[in-house]
Design a protein around this motif. Structure first.
Motif: not given
Length: 66
Positions: A30-33, A46, A48, A51, A53
């Motif tokens: 995941c690019e976010n978490c 998360c 997402q 990009g 949610t």
């Protein structure tokens, strides 16, 4: 409609079916978490994807029964 002329032997049937296998799911990060997730699906940690949610990351382990 095609109909077989002769019965297919057990060894030929099993040899043909040996090529039909399940493959393991491809995991990406995941690019976010940075948690592992399946491709083209929202992150289970998360929530997402691309990009955005989409859902709250709530795990439901047990299904409620009445």
């Amino acid at each position: 409609m095609a109909v077989p002329k002769r019965k297919m032997s057990r060894s030929n049937t099993r040899a043909r079916r040996s090529q039909w296998k399940a493959t393991a799911a491809t995991l990406t990060t995941c690019e976010n978490c940075k948690a592992p997730r399946q491709s083209h699906q929202a992150c289970p940690q998360c929530g997402q994807y691309a990009g955005r949610t989409y859902a709250e990351a709530i795990r439901t382990d047990a299904v409620e029964t009445r």
